[in-house]
Design a protein around this motif. Structure first.
Motif, short mmCIF file in Angstrom:
data_model
loop_
_atom_site.label_atom_id
_atom_site.label_comp_id
_atom_site.label_asym_id
_atom_site.label_seq_id
_atom_site.Cartn_x
_atom_site.Cartn_y
_atom_site.Cartn_z
N TRP A 68 -46.24 75.88 68.57
CA TRP A 68 -47.45 76.47 69.16
C TRP A 68 -46.78 77.57 70.44
O TRP A 68 -46.94 78.73 70.51
N GLN A 69 -45.61 76.93 70.99
CA GLN A 69 -44.62 77.79 71.79
C GLN A 69 -43.88 78.81 71.10
O GLN A 69 -43.87 79.93 71.68
N LEU A 70 -43.72 78.58 69.79
CA LEU A 70 -42.75 79.74 69.10
C LEU A 70 -43.80 80.84 68.83
O LEU A 70 -43.31 81.71 68.55
N ILE A 71 -44.91 80.36 68.34
CA ILE A 71 -46.18 81.41 68.16
C ILE A 71 -46.41 82.32 69.44
O ILE A 71 -46.39 83.46 69.15
N LYS A 72 -46.36 81.84 70.38
CA LYS A 72 -46.74 82.46 71.50
C LYS A 72 -45.69 83.20 72.13
O LYS A 72 -45.59 84.36 72.59
N ARG A 73 -44.37 82.95 71.76
CA ARG A 73 -43.15 83.36 72.21
C ARG A 73 -42.13 83.50 71.17
O ARG A 73 -41.24 82.66 71.35
N PRO A 74 -42.48 84.36 70.20
CA PRO A 74 -41.71 84.13 68.84
C PRO A 74 -40.25 84.78 69.42
O PRO A 74 -39.25 84.38 68.52
N PHE A 75 -39.85 85.43 70.05
CA PHE A 75 -38.58 85.89 70.75
C PHE A 75 -38.03 85.36 71.71
O PHE A 75 -37.07 85.73 72.49
N SER A 76 -38.50 84.21 72.17
CA SER A 76 -38.00 83.31 72.91
C SER A 76 -36.55 82.89 72.40
O SER A 76 -35.80 82.88 71.31
N LYS A 77 -35.57 82.11 73.32
CA LYS A 77 -34.47 81.65 72.73
C LYS A 77 -34.45 80.80 71.69
O LYS A 77 -33.80 80.83 70.60
N LYS A 78 -35.46 79.87 71.63
CA LYS A 78 -35.56 78.93 70.29
C LYS A 78 -36.15 79.65 69.09
O LYS A 78 -35.60 79.46 68.04
N GLY A 79 -36.90 80.64 69.51
CA GLY A 79 -37.54 81.35 68.39
C GLY A 79 -36.61 82.26 67.69
O GLY A 79 -36.47 82.58 66.55
#
Length: 251
Positions: free
Chosen positions: A63-74
């Protein structure tokens, strides 16, 4: 397909998809030992079961990746996915299926070696916030190479990241986050073949196989995460001796 065969295949898929022992290799062994031949639709269903398992297990992270796809993890997941897709496409269109049996012992042996080496090499200091982008790319390349039957996708990617300095728990999380696009892609590829080769479906057997693979897969994930957090993964290497020897006899 009988319900018993669906149960067996669901159990094998659920147990081996996430543990570092190679699900593809174990399914090939099961087919040789028991004369099991799952149809394409059942394959899709079994993979859907384990896909649901990993999505439920890592729902917060996803869910965090969906909200922030270009975060470090994404970004790390994206970088890992690109080489995997390229290598998987090359393997699908260039490697003949008859090679699977010949390569199976080699894949099991490589999994054994990687599991041993990963506990001897690397300081394992990085988490996903400090993990290098180059590490994600290398993990993606390794994931693409793991289409080799007998070479565990989860085992090879976790071991590669560990040897590059990533902590056990972070390597396990990254391995399964980057597995989601791959599992979805494999389901889509198999679905194309299913449509092209439509056949009668035993919905009850398929539903049971998918449910078993999902439930068992979820608990396999929990088990692997607990093992990774408490210690090393070399104990799985000793298990790999069994399928390695069996593949040498059967294939």
């Amino acid at each position: 397909m009988s319900i018993i065969i669906a149960l067996i295949l669901g159990l094998i898929q659920g147990l081996t998809e996430f543990l570092p022992v190679s699900s593809s290799g174990h399914l090939i062994l099961a087919q040789k030992l028991f004369g099991l031949q799952p149809d394409l639709f059942t394959n899709v269903a079994l993979h859907c079961g384990t896909l649901f398992a990993v999505i439920i297990f890592y729902k917060k992270e996803i869910w965090q990746l969906i909200k922030r796809p270009f975060s470090k993890k994404g970004i790390l997941v994206i970088l890992a996915t690109l080489p995997t897709v390229a290598l998987a496409l090359i393997a699908k269109f260039l490697l003949p299926e008859w090679l699977d049996g010949l390569l199976l012992p080699i894949g099991f042996a490589l999994t054994f070696v990687l599991l041993i080496l990963s506990d001897l090499i690397g300081k394992q200091k990085d988490n996903l916030l400090t993990m290098k982008k180059s590490t994600a790319v290398i993990a993606g390349v390794v994931q693409g190479i793991s289409v080799l039957p007998g070479l565990s996708r989860s085992g090879s990617t976790v071991c590669a990241m560990k040897m590059l300095g990533v902590k056990n728990s972070a390597a396990v999380e990254m391995s399964f986050l980057m597995s989601i696009p791959v599992i979805i892609g494999s389901i889509l590829f198999m679905s194309v073949d299913v449509v092209a080769n439509s056949a009668p479906v035993d919905w009850l057997a398929v539903s049971i196989g998918m449910t078993v693979s999902g439930v068992v897969g979820y608990f396999s994930l929990k088990f692997l995460k607990a093992v990774a957090e408490k210690g090393n993964l070399s104990k799985f290497a000793y298990y790999m001796i069994f399928p390695l020897l069996l593949s040498c006899v059967l294939m």
